[in-house]
Design an enzyme around this catalytic site. Sequence first.
Site: not given
Length: 338
Positions: A149-150
């Site tokens: 996600c990051y």
Amino acid sequence: MPKIKVSIVGVGGYTGLELVKLLLNHPVFELKAVFATEENDEISNIHPSLKDTLSMPILQANIQNIIKVSDLVFLALPHKQAMEYAKPLHKEGIKIIDLSADYRLSLETYEEYYCPHSDKENLKSAVYGLPEYNRNIIKKASLIANPGCYPTATLLAILPFIPYLDTAQTLYIDAKSGVSGAGKKLTASSQFVTINENLFAYSAINHRHSPEIKEQIQKIGKTQIKCLFVPHLIPITRGMLVSIFAKLKSPLNPLEILKQHYKQEPFIRIYEKSSVQIKNVAGTHFCDISAKTDEKDLFITAAIDNLLRGASSQALANANLVCGLEESLGLPKIAYAP
């Protein structure tokens, strides 16, 4: 169009639940079974929000049983566990979308940050599933490493600017995520009394997503640059906001760069006048981006839903591509915001 049989291995967590919801509304994929390595229950007992919507037993994950009901498998398992299933499934010709970190990194980097790798051969051929940059090779692949996600938010924000950066200067990445990003398992930092009305950094500089960001900047952007990545936990359920600070070679119009770079991408939204906010992407596959400059100083901000664009809806987009379907099929577009 005939249905494509899919299954999920690792359905007990938040990303597994999001995958179930997405697949129930998909016009081509048919969810044939859900598996887990531990749970052996009715899925609506594990996820009460599915009561009277889906009645399906969670089966014990067994390679032969998975093969029988699957053309494609989503692996929503922790690292190390995922490769134990990916290796035999791939050998049997099953298409795989892996949501763990097991196929995202080079062997040396993976083993430095995670554990010894038991599927080195498939690691070499796995494709990093960031559709905006790897769409054509994703279509030809059978094992997709779904990005973290990051890294998803960070890469979508910074990659358009790579040719214009002063790579002698450090790239500073300040990232903030909702608590669902920490997973379903209770930890000291995710308890209500800890996170409520609180904000804090964790795994600063040495977070496992830092090498993923660096490697993909090098692979996709063909550039090496020092990155200082610091994630934070914020007291919201879902969503992620990434702020990036960089130095340019010379002044430019950052919004024009973004608009030109992503003009053909329906799930990238460029904000010119209003600010990028988590609320506008929560519940969607969109990545919202904006940027400003002060002479050679560049500021970029990007927001995604960490459970969807940062995991499950990106996995669905990759599955669509792998199966020769329209990429946007079944992807959520309506935010939860009023």
